[in-house]
Enzyme design. Structure first.
Site, PDB file in Angstrom:
ATOM      1  N   HIS A 230       0.899  -1.394  -0.263  1.00  0.00           N
ATOM      2  CA  HIS A 230       0.163  -0.023  -0.347  1.00  0.00           C
ATOM      3  C   HIS A 230       0.664   1.119  -0.012  1.00  0.00           C
ATOM      4  CE1 HIS A 230      -3.443   2.120  -0.061  1.00  0.00           C
ATOM      5  NE2 HIS A 230      -2.952   2.972   0.632  1.00  0.00           N
ATOM      6  N   TYR A 234       1.532   4.937  -2.557  1.00  0.00           N
ATOM      7  CA  TYR A 234       2.659   6.711  -2.109  1.00  0.00           C
ATOM      8  C   TYR A 234       3.806   7.421  -2.550  1.00  0.00           C
ATOM      9  CZ  TYR A 234      -2.248   6.885   0.186  1.00  0.00           C
ATOM     10  OH  TYR A 234      -3.360   6.160   1.256  1.00  0.00           O
ATOM     11  N   HIS A 381     -10.739   1.305 -10.259  1.00  0.00           N
ATOM     12  CA  HIS A 381     -10.519   2.150  -9.461  1.00  0.00           C
ATOM     13  C   HIS A 381      -8.688   2.532  -9.667  1.00  0.00           C
ATOM     14  CE1 HIS A 381      -8.305   3.944  -5.688  1.00  0.00           C
ATOM     15  NE2 HIS A 381      -7.532   2.277  -5.910  1.00  0.00           N
ATOM     16  N   PHE A 382      -7.885   1.771 -10.008  1.00  0.00           N
ATOM     17  CA  PHE A 382      -6.114   1.790  -9.176  1.00  0.00           C
ATOM     18  C   PHE A 382      -5.693   2.917 -11.054  1.00  0.00           C
ATOM     19  CE2 PHE A 382      -5.165  -2.941 -10.163  1.00  0.00           C
ATOM     20  CZ  PHE A 382      -4.397  -2.793 -11.367  1.00  0.00           C
ATOM     21  N   HIS A 383      -6.275   2.420 -12.016  1.00  0.00           N
ATOM     22  CA  HIS A 383      -6.049   3.813 -13.086  1.00  0.00           C
ATOM     23  C   HIS A 383      -6.377   4.665 -12.663  1.00  0.00           C
ATOM     24  CE1 HIS A 383      -4.973  -0.540 -14.887  1.00  0.00           C
ATOM     25  NE2 HIS A 383      -4.831   0.075 -16.479  1.00  0.00           N
ATOM     26  N   ARG A 444     -11.465  -9.129 -12.025  1.00  0.00           N
ATOM     27  CA  ARG A 444      -9.592  -9.271 -12.372  1.00  0.00           C
ATOM     28  C   ARG A 444      -8.915 -10.248 -12.443  1.00  0.00           C
ATOM     29  NH1 ARG A 444      -6.237  -7.085  -7.229  1.00  0.00           N
ATOM     30  NH2 ARG A 444      -4.757  -5.806  -9.410  1.00  0.00           N
ATOM     31  N   ARG A 445      -8.203  -9.239 -13.857  1.00  0.00           N
ATOM     32  CA  ARG A 445      -6.877 -10.211 -13.621  1.00  0.00           C
ATOM     33  C   ARG A 445      -7.246 -11.319 -13.987  1.00  0.00           C
ATOM     34  NH1 ARG A 445      -2.633 -10.096  -8.488  1.00  0.00           N
ATOM     35  NH2 ARG A 445      -1.666  -8.310  -9.790  1.00  0.00           N
TER      36      ARG A 445
END
Lengths: 555, 178
Positions: A230, A234, A381-383, A444-445
């Site tokens: 995680h 950042y 979300h993470f795109h 996903r994946r």
């Protein structure tokens, strides 16, 4: 030194070989992105029921390409760009050169790691995805390659700490220039954060893949992975924040809103990024529920500095928009210099990040996570976070940074502006597809084109994913065109301007309580204590790890 | 404490903090007040001994005590055993699932049954199907080249088709073609 100074006012000159290495870090990062998005394009089409994987010479299967997509985007692009960009920001902030030897060591270590990891992935010996959960077992060169990429960032961090120590010797009692402070804080966080992956890879997975250890502990490996996993988010995001705080206000004609709050934000990220990893493991066995809830609370805590950032960065833009004649509640927004691709790309990245942040908070929401965990919602979300807030920001930075590093003017300004918009529209369509599909159970994946259960399901979601992903791919091609033309044919510059960092509206105090913000050692101790609180109970009740899972090469 | 903060910003910071605290309160209430639990620490079984260790030596759905049902499932590359899981509606079912080889996922669509399966660990979650229905069961974690062919069905029925204690379903879907 004046109180409103972001960087040493005496300026600096960087030796040519250091400029060259920083330039090559940036090139390698974007080069990796260029390779990664080709398969990303194929993945997006795959969700839409179109299979172009057979066009890829030598590609063994979907998951080999997916591994390369993840490693090249999430690790190579981010590490390489950040090593170059924050190395430069620290040097400029302190008005000093980098340590040449360490810069070279960092660069060549990076290349060695990239070479090893690339060989293992392209030869199909490590189709284990960029999360490499054991007991799927990749070739040892994969783990060693990734380890060297991390070591490269460590060498760079030592370089930054060395520069800061030298600067402090020469400027006793002075406040650290903000640009250097936020860059060093980012690397300090990452040094502590990367220990989990380092222990997992060097202590367990590398010897296991060579054959020195008979087995692995899948749960323990996941705990170590997400200890770093995680916080790495950042390490991707904070270099973008460095740009949003220190450079974007300048592009907008505004000022950085508050020096002290900027420092507080980066220190909060230092302290809170790491003790949150269990929120990626809400669905895991073996971790007591109460410990998971503890990490959920801290995850909500680390959302807070992003909320502060939302205010500060928008305030800086508003100062700029109003200075340019914007009026009313939102009129200033349309007065921003949208013709500047560095600004357009980054403001669009920020807008996308609003959705990325909200979906992230949903992921972290304990019981609600059960509805979305490992569905297509997650890449949706993470795109919008790493895939846009970070990647599109890096592209926006490149629109001034590459000309600066190459002493050439930017070629194709209008194409660059259009590129930002195409990416923005593309990712919104893409994420709309992924998120709706995920809520409806699309995993996903997964090679959806070959999945027997996918017949007739998730059609609209898949179509939107395909259309959006295609636009994103086209946008990256436009970016590549602008970059290559700038590098080879951009108009030569006679003079070398200073880096375009902003001035501050509220500057740093030179005495009193606030000067404690610059005491990195103190904040590192606070961070370590939080990590011990968050992970200590698990470690005390779990170790020693059970290395009883033999490896499988199912690819 | 001489940190200079603009009054608008101060208001924004207070509202933001309050929002996060309220959200956390809601999540805490869901977990404690409504009893919605995440998987927690359960049994550990060395991956090589799963097939010979109860209850995984006998996968399937059964009523262990009156009103208490469990569904014992094994995930392995690239199938669930059993691949078709029939459960009664209206009673809490405790799923006990593990893996014999690599990391898998266990996700029943349109429910909150969403687990990671790790070799060595037993994943447990309790869920009550309120209505009859046919649900897709998916592996949603990459587990090798046949990952996208790893799936099953969970059928919730009014009349429990699964016989009472003892008897089991061991229908093995076999290696599904990819």
């Amino acid at each position: 030194m004046s109180a409103t100074i972001v960087a040493d006012p005496r300026g600096f000159t960087l030796p040519d070989d250091q400029r060259a290495l920083i330039r090559w870090f940036v090139y390698i990062g974007f080069g990796a992105m260029g390779v990664a998005v080709v398969h990303g394009f194929a993945q997006a089409l795959n969700y839409a029921g179109v299979n172009i994987l057979t066009w890829f010479p030598g590609l063994q299967d979907y998951y080999q390409g997916l591994t390369i997509h993840g490693v090249f985007n999430a690790i190579v692009l981010t590490f390489a760009f950040t090593n170059g960009f924050l190395g430069l920001c620290t040097a400029r902030g302190l008005g000093r050169e980098l340590h040449g030897g360490m810069l070279h060591a960092s660069f060549w270590t990076f290349l060695a790691g990239l070479g090893l990891a690339s060989w293992s992935m392209f030869s199909g010996k490590a189709s284990v995805l960029y999360t490499f959960y054991p007991p799927l077992q990749g070739h040892w060169t994969y783990y060693l390659g990734l380890a060297l990429l991390v070591v490269s960032t460590w060498i760079m961090s030592v370089n930054l700490f060395w520069m800061l120590a030298k600067w402090r010797e020469e400027n006793p009692g002075e406040r650290i220039p903000l640009l250097a402070f936020i860059s060093v804080a980012t690397y300090a966080m990452w040094d502590l954060a990367s220990l989990g992956i380092a222990i997992s890879v060097v202590g367990f997975l590398l010897p296991w893949s060579i054959g020195w250890l008979a087995g692995s502990d899948p749960l323990f490996a996941r705990v170590l992975f997400w200890y770093s996993g995680h916080a790495i988010v950042y390490f991707w995001l904070l270099p973008a924040y460095v740009s949003w705080y220190a450079f974007v206000p300048r592009h907008a004609g505004g000022k950085l809103f508050s020096d002290p709050l900027t420092r507080v934000v980066f220190l909060l990220f230092l302290a809170l990024s790491i003790p949150t990893g269990f929120h990626h493991q809400f669905a895991d066995p073996g971790i007591p529920e109460g410990m998971k809830f503890g990490h959920a609370i801290l995850t909500f805590g680390v959302f807070y500095p992003s909320l502060i950032t939302a205010f500060s960065v928008v305030a800086a833009l508003e100062i700029g928009g109003r200075a340019r004649g914007g009026t009313g509640l939102l009129g200033w927004f349309f007065k921003l210099p949208w013709g500047n691709p560095a600004l357009a790309a980054q403001v669009l990245a920020m807008l996308t990040f609003v959705l990325g942040g909200i979906t992230g908070l949903i992921n972290a929401s304990f019981t609600i996570n059960e509805v979305v965990h490992n569905t297509a919602w997650i890449p949706g979300h993470f795109h919008m976070t790493v895939g846009t807030a970070v990647a599109l920001t890096f592209m926006g930075v490149a629109y001034w940074l590459v000309p600066w590093l190459k002493d050439r003017e930017l070629w194709g300004r209008k194409i660059a502006v259009a590129q930002s918009w195409v990416y923005f529209v593309g990712v919104l369509i893409f994420a709309r597809g992924m998120i709706s599909g995920g809520l409806d159970g699309m995993p996903r994946r997964t090679f959806m084109y070959g999945a027997p259960y996918a017949e007739g399901k998730w059609e609209l979601a898949g179509l939107l994913t395909g259309i959006g992903g295609t636009l994103m791919f086209v946008s990256v091609l436009m970016f590549g065109l602008v970059m290559l033309m700038t590098i080879f044919f951009g108009e030569r510059r006679e003079e070398r301007p200073d880096l375009p960092f902003a001035e501050t509206s509220i500057g740093p105090a030179t005495s009193g309580w606030e000067t404690n913000l610059d005491r990195f050692k103190l904040w590192v101790i606070v961070t370590v204590v939080l990590i011990l609180i968050a992970y200590g109970p698990f470690l005390l009740t779990y170790i020693p790890p059970e290395l009883n899972s033999p490896g499988f090469k199912l690819f | 404490m001489a940190l200079k903060i603009h009054s608008y910003e101060k208001a924004f910071l207070i509202v933001s903090a309050a929002m996060l605290v309220i959200f956390l309160g809601a999540l805490g209430y869901a977990a404690i007040g409504m009893g919605i639990h995440l998987p927690s620490r359960a049994d550990e079984i060395p991956p090589g001994e799963v097939m010979s260790t109860p209850p995984f030596d006998n996968p399937g759905v059964r009523e262990v005590e009156p009103g208490q049902w469990e569904a014992v499932v094994i995930g392995r590359a690239w199938a669930f055993v059993p691949a078709e899981i029939r459960v009664p509606v209206g009673v809490p079912i405790t799923f006990k699932v593990t893996s014999t080889d690599v990391v898998h996922g266990f996700y029943i669509e349109n429910t909150r049954v969403n687990l990671m399966l790790l070799p060595g660990q037993v994943s447990e979650i309790t869920y009550t199907f309120k209505e009859p229905g046919d649900h897709l069961l998916l592996c949603h974690e990459y587990c090798g080249v046949g990952h996208h062919a790893m799936y099953g069905r969970v059928i919730a029925e009014e009349t429990p088709a699964a016989p009472a204690t003892g008897e089991t379903e061991t229908a093995d879907a076999g290696e599904m073609s990819r």
